[in-house]
Enzyme design. Sequence first.
Site, PDB file in Angstrom:
ATOM      1  N   HIS A  47     -33.139  48.452 -36.046  1.00 42.44           N
ATOM      2  CA  HIS A  47     -33.787  48.314 -34.742  1.00 42.44           C
ATOM      3  C   HIS A  47     -32.737  48.521 -33.652  1.00 42.44           C
ATOM      4  CE1 HIS A  47     -37.442  45.703 -36.134  1.00 42.44           C
ATOM      5  NE2 HIS A  47     -37.220  46.728 -36.945  1.00 42.44           N
ATOM      6  N   GLU A  49     -31.973  46.927 -30.997  1.00 43.02           N
ATOM      7  CA  GLU A  49     -31.221  45.734 -30.611  1.00 43.02           C
ATOM      8  C   GLU A  49     -30.098  45.441 -31.598  1.00 43.02           C
ATOM      9  OE1 GLU A  49     -34.569  46.089 -30.974  1.00 43.02           O
ATOM     10  OE2 GLU A  49     -35.602  44.405 -30.038  1.00 43.02           O
TER      11      GLU A  49
END
Length: 143
Positions: A47, A49
């Site tokens: 992901h 992040e």
Amino acid sequence: MAQALDLAAAAGRAGEVPVGAVLVAGDGSVLAATANRVETDHDPTAHAELLAIREAARLRGEPRLPDCELFVTLEPCAMCAAAIAFARLKRVTFAAYDPKGGAVEHGPRFFAQPTCHHRPEVVGGVEESRAAELLRQFFQALR
């Protein structure tokens, strides 16, 4: 957030769910600018992040980034919220809310749990309509 949105748009064109993230140090310098790479890397943890936190921690040579702010185009999921807490980020600013998979303002509300040892400042809804439109277009094209 503009840079994160540009990264998200590029990720969508590459067949990834259009999510971008930019991690900024306390002095305003960009430590990492990433987008989802789940499909590209064949990695369910890739992901935006997590990739940004990993890159910034590697650059700094330390696992905690307490002076840093993360700008991300979608409300973080539980996995990303945990990483944000473990990295001790100062602030998380996200664009679109995610009622199904989000874990900050929705679902488990990760940072509000008594087992969460660090609670960053959270700002949601910044450039929400632009991020939501990228997601809508991406998923409509899949149907």
